[in-house]
Design a protein around this motif. Structure first.
Motif, PDB file in Angstrom:
ATOM      1  N   UNK A 161       0.754  -1.285  -0.110  1.00 33.38           N
ATOM      2  CA  UNK A 161      -0.044   0.002   0.151  1.00 33.38           C
ATOM      3  C   UNK A 161       0.892   1.230   0.020  1.00 33.38           C
ATOM      4  N   UNK A 162       1.975   1.278   0.871  1.00 31.19           N
ATOM      5  CA  UNK A 162       2.782   2.400   0.821  1.00 31.19           C
ATOM      6  C   UNK A 162       3.537   2.721  -0.549  1.00 31.19           C
ATOM      7  N   UNK A 163       4.069   1.403  -1.178  1.00 32.55           N
ATOM      8  CA  UNK A 163       4.607   1.349  -2.353  1.00 32.55           C
ATOM      9  C   UNK A 163       3.858   2.247  -3.528  1.00 32.55           C
ATOM     10  N   UNK A 164       2.367   1.689  -3.500  1.00 32.36           N
ATOM     11  CA  UNK A 164       1.335   2.209  -4.390  1.00 32.36           C
ATOM     12  C   UNK A 164       1.038   3.658  -4.355  1.00 32.36           C
ATOM     13  N   UNK A 165       1.490   4.386  -2.920  1.00 32.19           N
ATOM     14  CA  UNK A 165       0.890   5.689  -2.679  1.00 32.19           C
ATOM     15  C   UNK A 165       2.139   6.656  -3.170  1.00 32.19           C
ATOM     16  N   UNK A 166       3.150   5.790  -3.574  1.00 30.55           N
ATOM     17  CA  UNK A 166       4.327   6.941  -3.908  1.00 30.55           C
ATOM     18  C   UNK A 166       4.304   7.152  -5.237  1.00 30.55           C
ATOM     19  N   UNK A 167       4.995   8.157  -5.928  1.00 35.49           N
ATOM     20  CA  UNK A 167       5.226   8.123  -7.322  1.00 35.49           C
ATOM     21  C   UNK A 167       6.451   7.657  -7.709  1.00 35.49           C
ATOM     22  N   UNK A 168       6.572   7.562  -9.257  1.00 35.01           N
ATOM     23  CA  UNK A 168       7.746   7.014  -9.540  1.00 35.01           C
ATOM     24  C   UNK A 168       9.080   7.647  -9.077  1.00 35.01           C
ATOM     25  N   UNK A 169       9.036   8.842  -9.147  1.00 31.17           N
ATOM     26  CA  UNK A 169      10.137   9.633  -8.847  1.00 31.17           C
ATOM     27  C   UNK A 169      10.434   9.776  -7.204  1.00 31.17           C
ATOM     28  N   UNK A 170       9.357   9.407  -6.461  1.00 31.03           N
ATOM     29  CA  UNK A 170       9.419   9.007  -5.111  1.00 31.03           C
ATOM     30  C   UNK A 170      10.227   7.690  -4.906  1.00 31.03           C
ATOM     31  N   UNK A 171       9.926   6.627  -5.636  1.00 30.91           N
ATOM     32  CA  UNK A 171      10.464   5.243  -5.564  1.00 30.91           C
ATOM     33  C   UNK A 171      11.955   5.598  -5.887  1.00 30.91           C
ATOM     34  N   UNK A 172      12.366   6.038  -6.954  1.00 35.84           N
ATOM     35  CA  UNK A 172      13.608   6.448  -7.307  1.00 35.84           C
ATOM     36  C   UNK A 172      14.445   7.075  -6.452  1.00 35.84           C
ATOM     37  N   UNK A 173      13.950   8.120  -5.846  1.00 29.91           N
ATOM     38  CA  UNK A 173      14.824   8.796  -4.634  1.00 29.91           C
ATOM     39  C   UNK A 173      14.852   7.988  -3.341  1.00 29.91           C
ATOM     40  N   UNK A 174      13.776   7.005  -3.101  1.00 26.37           N
ATOM     41  CA  UNK A 174      13.959   6.296  -2.112  1.00 26.37           C
ATOM     42  C   UNK A 174      14.994   5.318  -2.132  1.00 26.37           C
ATOM     43  N   UNK A 175      15.000   4.797  -3.263  1.00 17.34           N
ATOM     44  CA  UNK A 175      16.008   3.644  -3.764  1.00 17.34           C
ATOM     45  C   UNK A 175      17.410   4.290  -3.717  1.00 17.34           C
ATOM     46  N   UNK A 176      17.613   5.356  -4.115  1.00 22.34           N
ATOM     47  CA  UNK A 176      18.844   6.138  -4.099  1.00 22.34           C
ATOM     48  C   UNK A 176      19.491   6.294  -2.570  1.00 22.34           C
ATOM     49  N   UNK A 177      18.417   6.975  -1.683  1.00 26.57           N
ATOM     50  CA  UNK A 177      18.777   7.069  -0.448  1.00 26.57           C
ATOM     51  C   UNK A 177      18.974   5.928   0.409  1.00 26.57           C
ATOM     52  N   UNK A 178      18.565   4.805   0.009  1.00 29.83           N
ATOM     53  CA  UNK A 178      18.714   3.537   0.802  1.00 29.83           C
ATOM     54  C   UNK A 178      20.100   3.024   0.263  1.00 29.83           C
ATOM     55  N   UNK A 179      20.336   3.449  -1.117  1.00 31.40           N
ATOM     56  CA  UNK A 179      21.727   2.746  -1.439  1.00 31.40           C
ATOM     57  C   UNK A 179      22.780   3.388  -0.746  1.00 31.40           C
ATOM     58  N   UNK A 180      22.569   4.722  -0.608  1.00 27.47           N
ATOM     59  CA  UNK A 180      23.634   5.568  -0.111  1.00 27.47           C
ATOM     60  C   UNK A 180      23.897   5.254   1.309  1.00 27.47           C
ATOM     61  N   UNK A 181      22.787   4.735   2.129  1.00 27.64           N
ATOM     62  CA  UNK A 181      22.931   4.383   3.358  1.00 27.64           C
ATOM     63  C   UNK A 181      23.315   2.883   3.530  1.00 27.64           C
TER      64      UNK A 181
END
Length: 462
Positions: A161-181
């Motif tokens: 549900x949380x994934x569906x509530x986010x946009x494509x850009x939100x997903x990409x930003x989140x993945x980049x943030x996870x990868x940096x950490x």
């Protein structure tokens, strides 16, 4: 208490709750469990579990009202979470979840009603509350599913549900943030055991688990051949060590290149031979009668073969759009719901198997270099992502079961197959439990099954 109540009513309600708690304490003090039969003890467990859920709901609502009235400030606490954590003997993170749940009970009446009826545990309620903040319209569906799903299943539903509530850009930003950490940490605990923790993007986790799988299967096969039974996580440790030793056995002498700070975009060329482990004796996975350091079992020898497969189930519309919407699916088998951006990051891999569905029907199964039998197995994995037994959400180490024995039909169809965890598979095959054949399950619909003792089914079904 509730606004509009008289002071006399408030005192009466408080006294009633206090009397119930005192009566419960007295009951526990007088209860001798040694004199209670097994069935009665199971019934008591159910009643105490419901009481625990009811008390958790009452605590959350009362704590929310107390913090609204700034009781925590008068108590000298730094925050509402610190005050509640100190009062409950829990962490501040748990206290924060408790307060958030109380807040969402007001915003989502379905959640409030279920909690007040004692139908949801505090952990399930906290997960649903967090997801409904992202998508309020999902409250009814999540609450209804949470009543019968395990906590693991509820977490996966809420993550979707949380994934569906986010946009494509939100997903990409989140993945980049996870990868940096990202990190991989190890330490020695108080008992002297080696411990570890890691954090990475879900596509990297999927790669890691896929490469480990054949090693873990080898360890499991050797252990089973030796008559030793251990938990899957035990085999996973041995598999990780075997995989590392196999890679080190053929490691090139060239200096290791520094790691890039960008997320990886593809795997090495699948034509490159897979490192072969140095042959060694089978690992001794059984408990040692004399505690002490166990000998090095040596790596598990493996034959060179094709890379393992990562199986993804995704809606066609979500793949084209770049993100999911409510009701759509983007799941990696064995990992769970992931953003569409994660699937796109895996699409360059030659060993990715994508199961693309339209609504509830599986339209295509793309499996390079595989025959129709493999495609049928892939569709089954996509359909039964967890054990089909109601309430069991085990997603790893699942085994395919012929619901109706092959000896009786001499054919195999999707309607007659189901994936079970090893525990329930053993109960069905050898423990006298029955899994009636579901009707009309097909390739895209999860079968609706029942699982119950049946003395007439004490022979293997495969």
């Amino acid at each position: 208490m509730l606004s509009g109540m008289t002071m006399t009513a408030e005192v009466r309600e408080l006294a009633g709750v206090a009397a119930i708690i005192d009566a419960l304490a007295a009951c526990l003090a007088a209860l001798d469990m040694r004199c209670v039969g097994g069935d009665d003890a199971a019934r008591l467990t159910e009643m105490f579990a419901r009481g625990e859920r009811l008390c958790a709901t009452g605590k959350a609502l009362a704590a929310r009202r107390a913090t609204d009235c700034s009781v925590h400030e008068r108590a000298g606490a730094r925050s509402a979470e610190e005050w509640l954590a100190g009062l409950s003997g829990t962490s501040e993170r748990a206290a924060q979840g408790c307060l958030t749940t109380a807040e969402q009970m007001e915003a989502a009446p379905e959640l409030g009603e279920a909690c007040k009826a004692g139908e949801l545990s505090a952990e399930k309620a906290a997960e649903v509350a967090d997801a409904t903040k992202a998508d309020p319209s999902s409250a009814g569906r999540l609450v209804e599913a949470a009543k019968s799903r395990s906590l693991k299943g509820v977490r996966e539903d809420c993550r979707a549900v949380r994934n569906a509530a986010k946009s494509r850009q939100d997903d990409q930003d989140r993945l980049a943030r996870i990868h940096r950490g990202r990190y991989f940490r190890t330490w020695i605990d108080r008992e002297g055991a080696g411990c570890g923790s890691f954090r990475m993007t879900p596509d990297l986790l999927a790669r890691l688990l896929a490469w480990m799988h054949p090693y873990q299967q080898d360890v499991y096969d050797q252990s089973r051949h030796a008559g030793i039974r251990e938990k899957p996580e035990c085999y996973a440790v041995d598999a990780l060590l075997s995989m590392a030793e196999a890679a080190n056995a053929t490691r090139p002498a060239d200096p290791v290149q520094p790691a890039t700070s960008q997320p990886p975009t593809s795997e090495p060329n699948p034509e490159t031979p897979v490192a072969t482990a140095v042959p060694g004796p089978p690992p001794d996975l059984g408990p040692s009668p004399n505690p002490g350091p166990s000998p090095d079992p040596g790596p598990v020898a493996r034959n060179v073969g094709p890379p393992p497969t990562i199986i993804v189930l995704i809606d066609h519309a979500a793949l084209v759009r770049g993100h999911t919407e409510p009701g759509e699916c983007s799941v990696i088998d064995g990992v769970g719901p992931v953003p569409v951006a994660t699937v796109q990051a895996l699409m360059a891999d030659a060993f990715l198997c994508a199961v693309v569905r339209d609504g509830t029907d599986i339209r295509s199964v793309v499996h390079l270099g595989r025959d129709p039998t493999a495609r049928q197995r892939t569709a089954l994995i996509a359909r039964d992502r967890t054990c089909v037994v109601p309430g069991c959400d085990v997603s790893t180490g699942l085994e395919i079961d012929h619901v109706t024995t092959w000896v009786a039909t001499h054919h195999t169809t999707m309607d007659e197959l189901a994936r079970l965890c090893r525990h329930h598979h053993a109960l069905k095959s050898y423990g006298g439990w029955s899994l009636p054949a579901p009707r009309g399950a097909g390739a895209g619909s999860r079968p609706q099954v029942a699982f119950h003792p049946d003395p007439s089914t004490r022979t293997a079904s495969i």
